[in-house]
Design a protein around this motif. Sequence first.
Motif, PDB file in Angstrom:
ATOM      1  N   ALA A 296       0.855  -1.185   0.000  1.00 25.27           N
ATOM      2  CA  ALA A 296       0.000   0.000   0.000  1.00 25.27           C
ATOM      3  C   ALA A 296       0.892   1.237   0.000  1.00 25.27           C
ATOM      4  O   ALA A 296       1.892   1.290   0.732  1.00 25.27           O
ATOM      5  N   VAL A 297       0.552   2.188  -0.844  1.00 24.42           N
ATOM      6  CA  VAL A 297       1.222   3.489  -0.849  1.00 24.42           C
ATOM      7  C   VAL A 297       0.206   4.506  -0.336  1.00 24.42           C
ATOM      8  O   VAL A 297      -0.846   4.699  -0.952  1.00 24.42           O
ATOM      9  N   VAL A 298       0.515   5.105   0.801  1.00 30.33           N
ATOM     10  CA  VAL A 298      -0.441   5.999   1.470  1.00 30.33           C
ATOM     11  C   VAL A 298       0.191   7.381   1.621  1.00 30.33           C
ATOM     12  O   VAL A 298       1.312   7.498   2.126  1.00 30.33           O
ATOM     13  N   SER A 299      -0.536   8.405   1.181  1.00 27.56           N
ATOM     14  CA  SER A 299      -0.078   9.778   1.423  1.00 27.56           C
ATOM     15  C   SER A 299      -1.183  10.529   2.150  1.00 27.56           C
ATOM     16  O   SER A 299      -2.373  10.261   1.952  1.00 27.56           O
ATOM     17  N   PHE A 300      -0.760  11.452   3.012  1.00 26.09           N
ATOM     18  CA  PHE A 300      -1.746  12.246   3.756  1.00 26.09           C
ATOM     19  C   PHE A 300      -1.105  13.555   4.196  1.00 26.09           C
ATOM     20  O   PHE A 300       0.130  13.625   4.386  1.00 26.09           O
ATOM     21  N   PRO A 301      -1.931  14.612   4.380  1.00 24.02           N
ATOM     22  CA  PRO A 301      -1.396  15.863   4.928  1.00 24.02           C
ATOM     23  C   PRO A 301      -1.095  15.686   6.413  1.00 24.02           C
ATOM     24  O   PRO A 301      -1.899  15.106   7.143  1.00 24.02           O
ATOM     25  N   ASN A 302       0.055  16.181   6.829  1.00 24.07           N
ATOM     26  CA  ASN A 302       0.531  15.978   8.201  1.00 24.07           C
ATOM     27  C   ASN A 302       0.008  17.074   9.130  1.00 24.07           C
ATOM     28  O   ASN A 302       0.395  18.245   8.993  1.00 24.07           O
ATOM     29  N   PHE A 303      -0.854  16.697  10.075  1.00 17.90           N
ATOM     30  CA  PHE A 303      -1.416  17.677  10.996  1.00 17.90           C
ATOM     31  C   PHE A 303      -0.415  18.088  12.076  1.00 17.90           C
ATOM     32  O   PHE A 303      -0.697  18.964  12.891  1.00 17.90           O
ATOM     33  N   GLY A 304       0.752  17.462  12.085  1.00 25.93           N
ATOM     34  CA  GLY A 304       1.775  17.833  13.050  1.00 25.93           C
ATOM     35  C   GLY A 304       2.699  18.940  12.571  1.00 25.93           C
ATOM     36  O   GLY A 304       3.626  19.336  13.293  1.00 25.93           O
ATOM     37  N   HIS A 305       2.476  19.450  11.339  1.00 25.30           N
ATOM     38  CA  HIS A 305       3.342  20.491  10.779  1.00 25.30           C
ATOM     39  C   HIS A 305       3.359  21.730  11.683  1.00 25.30           C
ATOM     40  O   HIS A 305       2.321  22.102  12.239  1.00 25.30           O
ATOM     41  N   TRP A 306       4.520  22.364  11.795  1.00 28.22           N
ATOM     42  CA  TRP A 306       4.692  23.464  12.746  1.00 28.22           C
ATOM     43  C   TRP A 306       3.718  24.605  12.513  1.00 28.22           C
ATOM     44  O   TRP A 306       3.254  25.257  13.464  1.00 28.22           O
TER      45      TRP A 306
ATOM     46  N   LEU B 117       0.633  24.532  11.486  1.00 35.27           N
ATOM     47  CA  LEU B 117      -0.675  24.204  12.062  1.00 35.27           C
ATOM     48  C   LEU B 117      -0.636  24.346  13.578  1.00 35.27           C
ATOM     49  O   LEU B 117      -1.557  24.891  14.209  1.00 35.27           O
ATOM     50  N   ARG B 118       0.451  23.839  14.177  1.00 36.78           N
ATOM     51  CA  ARG B 118       0.593  23.943  15.631  1.00 36.78           C
ATOM     52  C   ARG B 118       0.600  25.406  16.067  1.00 36.78           C
ATOM     53  O   ARG B 118      -0.056  25.783  17.045  1.00 36.78           O
ATOM     54  N   TRP B 119       1.348  26.221  15.313  1.00 38.12           N
ATOM     55  CA  TRP B 119       1.478  27.625  15.675  1.00 38.12           C
ATOM     56  C   TRP B 119       0.145  28.355  15.538  1.00 38.12           C
ATOM     57  O   TRP B 119      -0.245  29.134  16.417  1.00 38.12           O
ATOM     58  N   GLN B 120      -0.582  28.128  14.442  1.00 37.17           N
ATOM     59  CA  GLN B 120      -1.867  28.800  14.249  1.00 37.17           C
ATOM     60  C   GLN B 120      -2.849  28.438  15.357  1.00 37.17           C
ATOM     61  O   GLN B 120      -3.554  29.311  15.871  1.00 37.17           O
ATOM     62  N   LEU B 121      -2.873  27.159  15.722  1.00 34.72           N
ATOM     63  CA  LEU B 121      -3.796  26.724  16.774  1.00 34.72           C
ATOM     64  C   LEU B 121      -3.415  27.351  18.111  1.00 34.72           C
ATOM     65  O   LEU B 121      -4.266  27.838  18.857  1.00 34.72           O
ATOM     66  N   LEU B 122      -2.100  27.387  18.406  1.00 34.60           N
ATOM     67  CA  LEU B 122      -1.624  27.966  19.658  1.00 34.60           C
ATOM     68  C   LEU B 122      -1.849  29.473  19.688  1.00 34.60           C
ATOM     69  O   LEU B 122      -2.298  30.034  20.690  1.00 34.60           O
ATOM     70  N   HIS B 123      -1.550  30.140  18.552  1.00 33.87           N
ATOM     71  CA  HIS B 123      -1.572  31.597  18.484  1.00 33.87           C
ATOM     72  C   HIS B 123      -2.994  32.149  18.413  1.00 33.87           C
ATOM     73  O   HIS B 123      -3.305  33.165  19.045  1.00 33.87           O
TER      74      HIS B 123
ATOM     75  N   PRO C 252      -6.618  25.670  12.275  1.00 35.99           N
ATOM     76  CA  PRO C 252      -5.713  26.280  11.298  1.00 35.99           C
ATOM     77  C   PRO C 252      -6.235  26.196   9.870  1.00 35.99           C
ATOM     78  O   PRO C 252      -6.966  25.279   9.525  1.00 35.99           O
ATOM     79  N   MET C 253      -5.816  27.191   9.083  1.00 31.61           N
ATOM     80  CA  MET C 253      -6.116  27.228   7.643  1.00 31.61           C
ATOM     81  C   MET C 253      -4.802  27.419   6.910  1.00 31.61           C
ATOM     82  O   MET C 253      -4.082  28.382   7.147  1.00 31.61           O
ATOM     83  N   THR C 254      -4.471  26.506   6.020  1.00 35.56           N
ATOM     84  CA  THR C 254      -3.255  26.581   5.216  1.00 35.56           C
ATOM     85  C   THR C 254      -3.607  26.141   3.799  1.00 35.56           C
ATOM     86  O   THR C 254      -4.726  25.679   3.556  1.00 35.56           O
ATOM     87  N   PRO C 255      -2.660  26.247   2.873  1.00 38.34           N
ATOM     88  CA  PRO C 255      -2.957  25.747   1.521  1.00 38.34           C
ATOM     89  C   PRO C 255      -3.332  24.262   1.515  1.00 38.34           C
ATOM     90  O   PRO C 255      -4.115  23.827   0.666  1.00 38.34           O
ATOM     91  N   VAL C 256      -2.788  23.478   2.462  1.00 35.37           N
ATOM     92  CA  VAL C 256      -3.129  22.052   2.531  1.00 35.37           C
ATOM     93  C   VAL C 256      -4.473  21.855   3.230  1.00 35.37           C
ATOM     94  O   VAL C 256      -5.333  21.111   2.758  1.00 35.37           O
ATOM     95  N   TRP C 257      -4.657  22.526   4.377  1.00 38.88           N
ATOM     96  CA  TRP C 257      -5.906  22.441   5.145  1.00 38.88           C
ATOM     97  C   TRP C 257      -6.675  23.718   4.848  1.00 38.88           C
ATOM     98  O   TRP C 257      -6.620  24.677   5.609  1.00 38.88           O
ATOM     99  N   ASN C 258      -7.380  23.718   3.727  1.00 28.43           N
ATOM    100  CA  ASN C 258      -7.900  24.981   3.209  1.00 28.43           C
ATOM    101  C   ASN C 258      -9.415  25.112   3.254  1.00 28.43           C
ATOM    102  O   ASN C 258      -9.985  25.924   2.530  1.00 28.43           O
TER     103      ASN C 258
END
Length: 199
Positions: A106-116, A118-124, A129-135
């Motif tokens: 199986a080849v699986v790809s997914f957007p990583n919710f651990g990206h810095w 996302l963490r920063w937007q949620l904390l700040h 969070p809203m990013t080009p990946v999580w849009n």
Amino acid sequence: MRVDQQLIADMIPHGSRVLDVGSGDGHLIDYLFNHKGCEAQGIEIDMRSVTQSVAHGLPVIQGDADHDLADYPAHTFDYVVLQRTLQAVEKPREVLKQLLRIGRYAVVSFPNFGHWRLRWQLLHTGRMPMTPVWNTPWYITPNIHPCTIYDFMALCEAENYKVEKWLAVKEDGCSLPWHRSIRLANLFGEQALFLLRKA
């Protein structure tokens, strides 16, 4: 074709039997068929994308990863691809189980919710969070099971799946240099790609 799709294609040998689950616009299937001589087909939930793929002569059927993979016989494919879809299925663990039942790999790809970012937007901001990946806003997002690279590795270990290869990549698909550090990949990788098999 997106660069991350090229990285997925690079994991698949010439002449393989491939099922692309969540095949979208069919670009990966088209590439595997025309450039790698693969016997590739797709399953896609969005009827407009299915119609677009079929209009281009691609073997894509409408289907739902949560319900329709169980209809495929075991060991039908060499590789089953799930690109950017894991976070949107109802039962990620069951879908992974089905991928490795009907395919050897199986080849699986997914957007990583651990990206810095996302963490920063949620904390700040204290907001999702809203990013080009999580849009998409939280109230209309199809992404019901976001996970981090750490989370996915833990699931693979719990389900006894062997990770043959993994990559952390940017949104544009460029591979990141942290091949040996899961911690850095989890922090800086916007997407993750995994090649799995049963242990």
